[in-house]
Design an enzyme around this catalytic site. Structure first.
Site, PDB file in Angstrom:
ATOM      1  N   ARG A  65       0.856  -1.189   0.000  1.00 30.25           N
ATOM      2  CA  ARG A  65       0.000   0.000   0.000  1.00 30.25           C
ATOM      3  C   ARG A  65       0.891   1.238   0.000  1.00 30.25           C
ATOM      4  O   ARG A  65       1.004   1.942   0.987  1.00 30.25           O
ATOM      5  CB  ARG A  65      -0.871  -0.035   1.238  1.00 30.25           C
ATOM      6  CG  ARG A  65      -2.257   0.501   0.974  1.00 30.25           C
ATOM      7  CD  ARG A  65      -3.129   0.266   2.139  1.00 30.25           C
ATOM      8  NE  ARG A  65      -2.384   0.365   3.405  1.00 30.25           N
ATOM      9  CZ  ARG A  65      -2.909   0.124   4.590  1.00 30.25           C
ATOM     10  NH1 ARG A  65      -4.138  -0.261   4.696  1.00 30.25           N
ATOM     11  NH2 ARG A  65      -2.194   0.250   5.694  1.00 30.25           N
ATOM     12  N   LYS A 172       6.736 -18.479   9.530  1.00 32.38           N
ATOM     13  CA  LYS A 172       6.170 -18.580  10.863  1.00 32.38           C
ATOM     14  C   LYS A 172       5.833 -17.196  11.392  1.00 32.38           C
ATOM     15  O   LYS A 172       6.402 -16.240  10.897  1.00 32.38           O
ATOM     16  CB  LYS A 172       7.144 -19.290  11.779  1.00 32.38           C
ATOM     17  CG  LYS A 172       8.466 -18.517  11.966  1.00 32.38           C
ATOM     18  CD  LYS A 172       9.271 -19.124  13.036  1.00 32.38           C
ATOM     19  CE  LYS A 172       9.311 -18.289  14.265  1.00 32.38           C
ATOM     20  NZ  LYS A 172      10.103 -17.071  14.234  1.00 32.38           N
ATOM     21  N   HIS A 202      13.601 -20.987   8.826  1.00 29.45           N
ATOM     22  CA  HIS A 202      14.910 -20.683   8.233  1.00 29.45           C
ATOM     23  C   HIS A 202      16.061 -21.478   8.852  1.00 29.45           C
ATOM     24  O   HIS A 202      17.112 -21.604   8.256  1.00 29.45           O
ATOM     25  CB  HIS A 202      15.186 -19.170   8.222  1.00 29.45           C
ATOM     26  CG  HIS A 202      15.630 -18.611   9.538  1.00 29.45           C
ATOM     27  ND1 HIS A 202      14.773 -18.349  10.565  1.00 29.45           N
ATOM     28  CD2 HIS A 202      16.856 -18.252   9.993  1.00 29.45           C
ATOM     29  CE1 HIS A 202      15.451 -17.858  11.587  1.00 29.45           C
ATOM     30  NE2 HIS A 202      16.726 -17.788  11.265  1.00 29.45           N
ATOM     31  N   GLU A 240      20.390 -15.761  22.396  1.00 27.83           N
ATOM     32  CA  GLU A 240      20.637 -14.509  21.674  1.00 27.83           C
ATOM     33  C   GLU A 240      21.097 -13.464  22.673  1.00 27.83           C
ATOM     34  O   GLU A 240      20.637 -13.450  23.815  1.00 27.83           O
ATOM     35  CB  GLU A 240      19.354 -14.053  20.988  1.00 27.83           C
ATOM     36  CG  GLU A 240      18.905 -14.992  19.895  1.00 27.83           C
ATOM     37  CD  GLU A 240      17.693 -14.442  19.158  1.00 27.83           C
ATOM     38  OE1 GLU A 240      17.875 -13.826  18.110  1.00 27.83           O
ATOM     39  OE2 GLU A 240      16.575 -14.617  19.666  1.00 27.83           O
ATOM     40  N   ASP A 259       7.888 -18.468  19.592  1.00 29.28           N
ATOM     41  CA  ASP A 259       8.746 -17.839  18.591  1.00 29.28           C
ATOM     42  C   ASP A 259       9.831 -18.800  18.096  1.00 29.28           C
ATOM     43  O   ASP A 259      10.168 -18.794  16.918  1.00 29.28           O
ATOM     44  CB  ASP A 259       9.387 -16.583  19.209  1.00 29.28           C
ATOM     45  CG  ASP A 259      10.230 -15.802  18.213  1.00 29.28           C
ATOM     46  OD1 ASP A 259       9.824 -15.708  17.040  1.00 29.28           O
ATOM     47  OD2 ASP A 259      11.291 -15.268  18.603  1.00 29.28           O
ATOM     48  N   HIS A 264      12.043 -23.720  15.315  1.00 30.88           N
ATOM     49  CA  HIS A 264      13.472 -24.003  15.133  1.00 30.88           C
ATOM     50  C   HIS A 264      13.972 -25.136  16.041  1.00 30.88           C
ATOM     51  O   HIS A 264      14.646 -26.057  15.590  1.00 30.88           O
ATOM     52  CB  HIS A 264      14.318 -22.759  15.414  1.00 30.88           C
ATOM     53  CG  HIS A 264      13.888 -21.535  14.664  1.00 30.88           C
ATOM     54  ND1 HIS A 264      13.358 -21.590  13.397  1.00 30.88           N
ATOM     55  CD2 HIS A 264      13.923 -20.220  14.990  1.00 30.88           C
ATOM     56  CE1 HIS A 264      13.077 -20.348  12.994  1.00 30.88           C
ATOM     57  NE2 HIS A 264      13.408 -19.507  13.943  1.00 30.88           N
ATOM     58  N   LYS A 362      16.422 -14.415  25.008  1.00 35.02           N
ATOM     59  CA  LYS A 362      16.978 -13.155  24.501  1.00 35.02           C
ATOM     60  C   LYS A 362      17.773 -12.496  25.623  1.00 35.02           C
ATOM     61  O   LYS A 362      17.556 -12.778  26.795  1.00 35.02           O
ATOM     62  CB  LYS A 362      15.860 -12.234  24.040  1.00 35.02           C
ATOM     63  CG  LYS A 362      15.036 -12.862  22.904  1.00 35.02           C
ATOM     64  CD  LYS A 362      14.664 -11.864  21.847  1.00 35.02           C
ATOM     65  CE  LYS A 362      13.846 -12.482  20.739  1.00 35.02           C
ATOM     66  NZ  LYS A 362      14.598 -12.761  19.521  1.00 35.02           N
TER      67      LYS A 362
HETATM   68  C1  BG6 Z   1      13.486 -15.886  14.283  1.00 34.27           C
HETATM   69  C2  BG6 Z   1      12.856 -15.393  15.553  1.00 34.27           C
HETATM   70  O1  BG6 Z   1      12.764 -16.955  13.770  1.00 34.27           O
HETATM   71  O2  BG6 Z   1      14.816 -16.283  14.512  1.00 34.27           O
HETATM   72  C3  BG6 Z   1      13.671 -14.276  16.155  1.00 34.27           C
HETATM   73  O3  BG6 Z   1      11.546 -14.932  15.293  1.00 34.27           O
HETATM   74  C4  BG6 Z   1      15.120 -14.673  16.274  1.00 34.27           C
HETATM   75  O4  BG6 Z   1      13.162 -13.888  17.418  1.00 34.27           O
HETATM   76  C5  BG6 Z   1      15.643 -15.237  14.962  1.00 34.27           C
HETATM   77  O5  BG6 Z   1      15.865 -13.529  16.649  1.00 34.27           O
HETATM   78  C6  BG6 Z   1      17.064 -15.745  15.106  1.00 34.27           C
HETATM   79  O6  BG6 Z   1      17.531 -16.188  13.871  1.00 34.27           O
HETATM   80  P1  BG6 Z   1      19.081 -16.457  13.650  1.00 34.27           P
HETATM   81  O7  BG6 Z   1      19.164 -17.041  12.287  1.00 34.27           O
HETATM   82  O8  BG6 Z   1      19.763 -15.134  13.784  1.00 34.27           O
HETATM   83  O9  BG6 Z   1      19.501 -17.411  14.732  1.00 34.27           O
END
Ligand code: BG6
Length: 510
Positions: A65, A172, A202, A240, A259, A264, A362
């Site tokens: 948009r 996701k 991913h 993280e 999340d 993952h 985190k």
């Molecule tokens: C994402 C999460 O799928 O993966 C995030 O939603 C997270 O919260 C991220 O920070 C981390 O990805 P990577 O590849 O940096 O480990």
């Protein structure tokens, strides 16, 4: 669906070492202004083009948009590529790629805009030879999937013409719980057949994650001890060091377990715990992943076997940082967890009695993702107790990131006249063994979408089973109010340490 796979006549398609190049096609990107598009999707498309893996007429259509012309959209992609692409910027690659950029302005409920999208795609088929092959990438919140999928159907965009394909890519969160995941799947399933739906997790696109299967099944070294006879427990960590950044809108009410663990970490666990697949095709992998996910059970006492926390103010990377509830967009009384740890059992012969501990958080001490398979102690040690005082348990540690590689920890005699045994590490590092740099996960996954190669994409059944595992834990936590505070820059809440201590174990400090 009738679909002719692209075959490059100069290559033997069975040789998986040769680069796989996508056939004529294009992609439509919904959500071009979001973080995911700018930081991951657009750079990955450029990197693929730079590596020569996209077809010459590849086309990218942005839909949003915004009152943009094609050139404005190209500028957005340009900025994202300059800032985030992995490979070097080459003017000639960029210029060729940018010729295939188009922008269609409009909202998701705007019929005229979807009519324009259809015309744009037809024009690309005519002028750039995309041959009717298009992927629709939904880099948008799931609440819009239904509207967009409906429009694609309405305007005849989801239905491939004879000999071509249409695919949809979704990210996701695949729902909020089992029920909403099923609803989401129904929405997509009404428009696309299951083979045309590509769900991106991913982590499965990461080299080190794919290497779990290579390491387990290409060697004779690990598999004989990969079972309850030798393995004491498995720790899967995704830590993280950053906070939630600008993602309050997404993260609040979602939390660490939804999340990260739902997708993952359970996928990592499935790869570590599954039996050998018949082959590496999507169907065989799925069968094995489903078997192991459906064998997962929870300990009876969820209060003792899980832990959750929320980061409080503290220090991270030498800087003073605020707590989660002080972040922009987060309420002062938010009960969302930013740390989650769970104990899972796998009820099969291979893993009976071997707990899998999964944790993520985190604002922890370091950014690290690893899988540690910790072995039982040797059944007998013909040494005096003092000789082995500083000997821990053997461990095989798959370092997913950063510092990608693998460590094997075992005991060795300390040089000298006395018998003293201490832990040492044997190390494999990607950087030391390979000259090729690892592609970004998104490069691999987007290429696989364009090739129609599904093994690295979770199927709906896996998503459902993962929610089935997590839902009782989430329900248990929902009854408990606020999660425990933990200091930023530390290693999570005390309850997570207590969770392992009750089993006589400790978390690794990576
Ligand atoms: C994402 C999460 O799928 O993966 C995030 O939603 C997270 O919260 C991220 O920070 C981390 O990805 P990577 O590849 O940096 O480990």
């Amino acid at each position: 669906m009738t679909e002719t796979p692209y075959v490059n006549p100069l290559r033997d398609p069975s040789d998986r070492r040769l680069p796989r190049i996508a056939g004529p096609c294009g992609m439509v990107l919904f959500g071009v202004t979001g973080d995911l598009s700018r930081k991951k999707v657009m750079p990955a498309i450029y990197d693929l083009a730079n590596r020569g893996l996209l077809p010459p007429g590849f086309s990218l259509v942005g839909f949003a948009r915004r009152d943009w012309a094609d050139e404005d959209f190209a500028q957005i992609v340009h900025d994202s590529v300059r800032e985030h692409s992995r490979t070097e910027f080459r003017e000639e690659v960029w210029n060729q790629l940018a010729e295939g950029f188009r922008f269609v302005p409009g909202a998701f409920d705007d019929d005229v805009a979807f009519g324009n999208l259809r015309r744009t795609i037809d024009e690309l088929d005519e002028t750039r030879g995309t041959q009717g092959n298009h992927a629709f990438y939904m880099a948008i919140p799931p609440s819009f999937f239904g509207a967009v999928a409906g429009q694609l159907k309405e305007h005849g965009l989801a239905e491939p013409k004879e000999g071509s394909w249409r695919r949809v890519v979704v990210e996701k969160p695949f729902g909020h719980d089992l029920e909403s995941a099923r609803e989401l799947n129904d929405i997509l399933g009404q428009v696309f057949d299951s083979g045309s739906i590509f769900r991106i997790d991913h982590y499965l696109g990461k080299e080190t994650v794919q290497n779990i299967l290579a390491m387990r099944f290409a060697n004779n070294l690990f598999e004989p001890i990969w079972n309850a006879n030798y393995v004491d427990h498995v720790q899967i960590t995704m830590a993280e060091d950053v906070g939630i950044g600008g993602r309050a809108g997404y993260y609040d009410g979602v939390g660490a377990a939804r999340d990260v663990i739902q997708n993952h970490l359970l996928q990592l666990m499935a790869l570590v715990a599954m039996e050998e697949p018949r082959s590496f095709d999507a169907e065989s992998l799925r069968i094995e992943k489903l078997k192991v996910l459906s064998s997962v059970t929870l300990p009876r006492r969820l209060d003792l076997a899980t832990a959750r926390g929320q980061y409080a103010a503290g220090w991270a990377g030498g800087e003073k940082v605020i707590g989660f509830c002080e972040e922009d967009g987060i309420g002062a009384r938010s009960t969302t967890e930013t740390y989650a740890a769970v104990t899972l059992n796998v009820e099969n012969r291979r893993w009976a009695g071997v707990p899998f501990y999964l944790r993520t958080g985190k604002r922890l001490g370091r950014r690290v993702t690893e899988v540690a398979v910790v072995l039982k102690k040797a059944p007998h040690q013909p040494f005096s107790a003092t000789s082995t005082e500083s000997l821990g348990q053997n461990a095989i540690v798959i370092r997913v990131q950063p510092d990608e590689g693998m460590t094997i920890r075992f005991g060795s005699k300390v040089p000298g006249t006395a018998m003293e045994i201490r832990d040492v590490n044997m190390d494999f590092a990607y950087g030391g063994s390979f000259t090729e740099a690892s592609p970004e996960a998104y490069e691999r996954l987007i290429l696989d979408v364009l090739l129609g190669d599904p093994p690295l994409f979770p199927r709906h059944e896996e998503v459902e089973l993962s929610w089935q595992i997590l839902d009782p834990i989430l329900a248990h936590w929902a009854k408990k109010g606020r999660p425990e505070d933990y200091a930023s820059g530390g290693w999570g809440p005390a309850s997570a340490d207590a969770m392992l201590a009750r089993d006589g174990r400790t978390w690794r400090r990576p």
